[in-house]
Write a protein that holds these residues in place. Sequence first.
Motif, PDB file in Angstrom:
ATOM      1  N   UNK A  94       0.851  -1.196   0.000  1.00 45.99           N
ATOM      2  CA  UNK A  94       0.000   0.000   0.000  1.00 45.99           C
ATOM      3  C   UNK A  94       0.884   1.243   0.000  1.00 45.99           C
ATOM      4  N   UNK A  95       0.312   2.306  -0.546  1.00 46.71           N
ATOM      5  CA  UNK A  95       1.053   3.562  -0.633  1.00 46.71           C
ATOM      6  C   UNK A  95       0.461   4.520   0.370  1.00 46.71           C
ATOM      7  N   UNK A  96       1.307   5.001   1.295  1.00 50.31           N
ATOM      8  CA  UNK A  96       0.809   5.873   2.354  1.00 50.31           C
ATOM      9  C   UNK A  96       1.344   7.273   2.141  1.00 50.31           C
ATOM     10  N   UNK A  97       0.422   8.232   2.167  1.00 44.99           N
ATOM     11  CA  UNK A  97       0.832   9.624   2.071  1.00 44.99           C
ATOM     12  C   UNK A  97       1.331  10.068   3.434  1.00 44.99           C
ATOM     13  N   UNK A 152      -3.387   9.168   4.616  1.00 44.78           N
ATOM     14  CA  UNK A 152      -4.337   8.383   3.829  1.00 44.78           C
ATOM     15  C   UNK A 152      -3.574   7.505   2.841  1.00 44.78           C
ATOM     16  N   UNK A 153      -4.314   6.579   2.254  1.00 43.23           N
ATOM     17  CA  UNK A 153      -3.669   5.717   1.285  1.00 43.23           C
ATOM     18  C   UNK A 153      -3.565   6.430  -0.057  1.00 43.23           C
ATOM     19  N   UNK A 154      -2.403   6.301  -0.657  1.00 43.66           N
ATOM     20  CA  UNK A 154      -2.200   6.920  -1.956  1.00 43.66           C
ATOM     21  C   UNK A 154      -2.520   5.957  -3.078  1.00 43.66           C
ATOM     22  N   UNK A 166       4.438   6.718 -10.900  1.00 37.19           N
ATOM     23  CA  UNK A 166       4.534   7.587  -9.737  1.00 37.19           C
ATOM     24  C   UNK A 166       3.323   7.372  -8.845  1.00 37.19           C
ATOM     25  N   UNK A 167       3.522   7.557  -7.575  1.00 37.72           N
ATOM     26  CA  UNK A 167       2.400   7.459  -6.654  1.00 37.72           C
ATOM     27  C   UNK A 167       1.932   8.844  -6.274  1.00 37.72           C
ATOM     28  N   UNK A 168       0.629   8.987  -6.085  1.00 39.81           N
ATOM     29  CA  UNK A 168       0.128  10.291  -5.669  1.00 39.81           C
ATOM     30  C   UNK A 168      -0.975  10.114  -4.648  1.00 39.81           C
TER      31      UNK A 168
END
Lengths: 384, 600
Positions: free
Chosen positions: B539-542, B547-549, B557-559
Motif C-alpha cells: 500500500x502507498x501511504x501519504x 491516507x492511502x495513496x 509515480x504514486x500520488x
Amino acid sequence: MHEDLAREYKGKIPETLLKEFEKQSEDFKLSKADAKKVLEKLEARYLASKINPGEAIGIITAESFGEPSTQMTLRTFHFAGVAEAQISLGLPRLIEIFDARKEIETPLMEIYLKSPYNSNADEKKLEKIIAQIKEINMEEVATSISLNLTKMHVEIRLNKKRMKDLEVSDASVLKQLKISIKTSDFEENGEFIVATPKSKENTLPLLYMLKEKIKEVTVKGTEGIKQVLPVNRNNELVLLATGSNLKKILEIDEVDATRTTTNDIFEIQKVFGIEAARNAIIHEALRVIQDQALEIDIRHIMFIADLMTTTGVIKGITRSGITGEKESVLARASFETPIVHIMNASLIGEVDMLNSVIENVLLNQPVPLGTGLPGLVTKMKKGD
Amino acid sequence: MVDVYIDEKFVGTVDNAKDFVASIKEERRKGKLPSCLNVEFDKEFNEVYVHLSTGRARRPLIVVENGVSKLTPEVVSKLDKNEMTFNELVEKGIIEYLDANEEENTYVALNEKHLTKEHTHLEIDPIIILGIVTSLVPYANFGQSARLNRGSKTQKQGLGVYATNYLIRMDTDVSVLHYPQRPIVQSFMHDVIKYQKHPSGQNVVIALMSFDGYNMLDSIVLNKGSIDRGLARSTYYRPYTVEELRYSGGMTDEIGIPDKEVKGYKSEHDYRYLEEDGIVYPEAKINADDVIIGKSSPPRFLGEIEEFSIAANTRRESSIAIRQGEDGIVDMVIVTENEEGNKLVRVRLRNERVPEAGDKFASRQGQKGVIGLIVPQADMPFTASGIVPDLIFSPHSIPSRMTVNYLIEIIGGKVGALAGRYIDGTTFSAESEKDLRKYLKQLGFRENGTETMYSGITGERFKATIFVGSSYYLKLKYMVANKMHARASGRIQLLTRQPIEGRSKGGGLRLGEMEKDCFVAHGASLLLKERFDSDKHKIYVCESCGMLGIYDSMRGKAYCIKCGLNTEITAVEMSYAFKLLMDELKSMGIYPKVSLKSKY
C-alpha cells in the motif's frame, strides 16, 4: 558457616535462597568445597528457572489453562451423599474466579474454631456456636406476616414454639426489627407485632415492600450464612457453611480467625486487603485444578493472580477488566465488542502504537516476541 | 370405581379393576377377544385403558402363568416338527403381543431360568434387548456396551453390495466391494436378514502384534500380497448430471461440442474425449479437469450483446469437467429426458480403489482404524505352519476398550476356517468359548489361539507367541482418495484476497487462531508472519495526511488524492485484510491515519 561464600553470591541469587543455603549448610555440616558446589548448582538452577526475554508468558499461561480445561468440562465429578455441601467445581468455577464475578455461585466458608471448642466433646456448646453462625430470619420464626388493609399496617404473628427451639426471645425479635428497619415503627400488640411505616402517606406498595423487608430481617445468627455443617477433618471439628460473611464470622469469639476462610475473593479483599485476595485467587484456582487431577504449574496461576490484583482492586479477565484496559485499540477490538472500541477510539482520536502481539498479526508484521523482539545494533564507521 | 376408556373414549366404570383387566386378558388368550386388543390398568390415575386402534408398536412375549412358561418343551418340539406355526402360538395364547401401555403392568423375565412367581411374561430370546445391527455383532455379551454402539455404527459404513441393481443405478458417492464374503462367525440375525446375500466385509487372517510401530494408535498393517489377491478392493461410482435447460426468450442450453466462437472456449485438447453428440464415450479413461459433457448456454443477460464482438454468437461455454483431483473410467452414459421434457445426460464414472495407506477399516466390535503401512508379503511375519496374516492389529487397542468379544471372534473365526464350518456367535446363545478352545486343541493348535511366529524380514523366531486367528473385517466408506487435499497457491476470495475454503474448490488449509497462538508461544515471529502473508499487499501511504495513496503505473509515480503529487508517498507492505478494515472504517466516516516511522 560459609558466610564468605554466601557473600560472594550476593546479588547473584535471591536473599531468601541464600538464607536457606546458610541454614541448610549448617544442618548438613557442608565442607567448603561441597558448599561451593552447592552454590554453583544453586545459581545454575536459579538462572535456568529465569524466563528469557521475549518469552510469550501470557500466551503460554493461557494455553496452559486452555488445553486442560477443555478436558475438564466433560468429566466434572459429582459427589453424592457425602457430608460435604454442593460446591460449584470444574470449569464453571474457574471461569468464575478469573472473571472476578462479584456474586459467586456457591459461596462457602470453612470456619475453624479455637482450641477447646474444636473437639467433638461439648455438643451443647457446639450447638450454641452454630446457632450464632447460622442465619435465622423473620420468615422462619413467624407463622404469618400479613397486611392489614383497613388499618394500613403489617401484622406479624410469631411462632412461639419454633422460637423456643431456636432460643429466640420476643424482645430480641422486636429489637432486631427496630435496628434493621428504621423507616417504620414496631409495636408489640398482644398476639402480634404491628409494623407501621413512619412516612405520612401510607400507600399499598409501600406496605407491601415493608412486608418483604420484614421477611428478610435476620433475627439471630450471621447474615448470609444459610447452612452450617460440622465436619471432622484431621481429628478436628471444622464448620462448613454455605453462604459467606467473613467479617461477621471473624467477630465471633470462638472462631479461630487465623485459619477461617471463605471462597468469596471479594470478601477476602474487603476484610484482609488485596494481597490476601491475590493469595485467595491462587488458592481457589489451584484447588479446582487439583480437584480435577490436572497439573498446571503454580507460576501460571500466580501470574494471573498478580495480573488481576496489581491495580489494588480485583479485576477479572474480561472486557470490563484487564482485557479492556489494553493500550491498543486494535487489541481491544479484536477481543470483544469491536464496534464500541473502534467508535470510542475514533471519537477521541486514539493512536495505536502497534506495540503488542495481536495488532502486528492483524497487519502482518513480525510480532515483538521471540525472534521478532531483538533488533540489530551495528557500529557505524566514522565519516560514513 | 374405576373409569374405563376404549381408545381414549370413556365408556363406563368397573368396581374391581384388577379382576376386570385379568378377565379381559383371559378372554383374549382364549381367542374370544381379538389378539390386537391391549389393556392397561393405570394405578396412578385409577383408570383402565383398552386399546384397539392401529398404529401402536407391539412386540411378542411368551405368557407366563404361576412362574411357568406356557411355551413348554412339548410345544417347542411340535414347532420343531413343523406341526405348529407361530400364528397358532398367538391364537392359543402362548405368545401375545403387548403395546407400550400394557407393558406397564407386566414383569418380564429375560431368561427362563430367572422366572419367579411374580413374572407375567418371558422374552422369546434375550437378544431382543439389542437392535438389528447390534445383533450382528458376534459375542456382544462379552463386549463393552459403548463399543457395541460404535460397532453397529461402523457396520453401517462398511462397503458391500449396497443394492443388487447397482449396475443400472445412478447413486452419488457409493462404492461396491469386489469380493464380499459371508462372515465365518455369524449370529442368528445374519440368517434373519439374509446377510449372506449382501455381505459387506471379508474374513481376514489377523495377528495381534506390533509391526515396526506402523500400527500404533489404531492404525493397521496390511499384507500387500492379500491386496494383490483382491482383499478390500472396491469400485467407487460418481455420476455427473447435465440438463439442457430452457431459458426465457426461447433459448436453451445445447449439449454438444461447443463452437470455437463460444465465450470461454477451452481448447480442442480439452474436448478430445467427446463424441459428436458432445458426450464422452464409455470406457474412456478420464483424468482431472477433462470435459465429459460439452455444453454451451445462452448469454447470462439478454441485453448482453457485445457491440465490439465480431461474432454475433455470444453463447457461453458451460461444459462439465470432472472434479478436481479425481479420475476414473466412464462406466455408463445415459441420455434421457427429465419431467419437464428437457434433455438430460448422466455420465457415471467408475474408479477402482485398491486399499492404500489411510483407508479406514473396522472390525464389527467397534475397533476401527486406518492403514498405516502396506507390507510386501515376503516381509510379513509368518506362523510355524506357514500362515501369513492379512492384517496386523495392535494389542494396545484391546485392554482399555475391553472388546473381549473381538478376541473370541478371532478364535471362533480360526476354528471355523480350520474346521470348514460357520460359527454361531449369536449374543447370549453363542457357541461357548470353552468349546471353541476345545476344538482348536483337537485341530492341533494351541487352545488360547497363540502361535509361534517368525519375522518375515530376519527370519528369526519371535520370543513371544502371537495371537493369530480369523476375523471379519469391513472396509469403510471413508477412503483417503476422497479426503486428501493440499495446495501451495491457488484461488483467493474476491473481498479479502485470502485463500478460499474447501477441498472441492481447491482451497487453502487454515492456520487458525489457536495455531497462531502456538506460533506466538514459541516466539516464531517471522514464521508466523510468513504463514499469514497469503494476502500481503503493497500500500502507498501519504506521509502528510496519512491516507492511502494511489500508484499510477502509467507515469510510474504514486500520488495522494488529497495532497496531490507534491507529497512524500511511501510504499508499505501489510495484510490486505487490514487495508480492507481501513477502507471499511472510511466508509463509516472514521479517518484511520497511518503514520510511518523508520524501522531503523
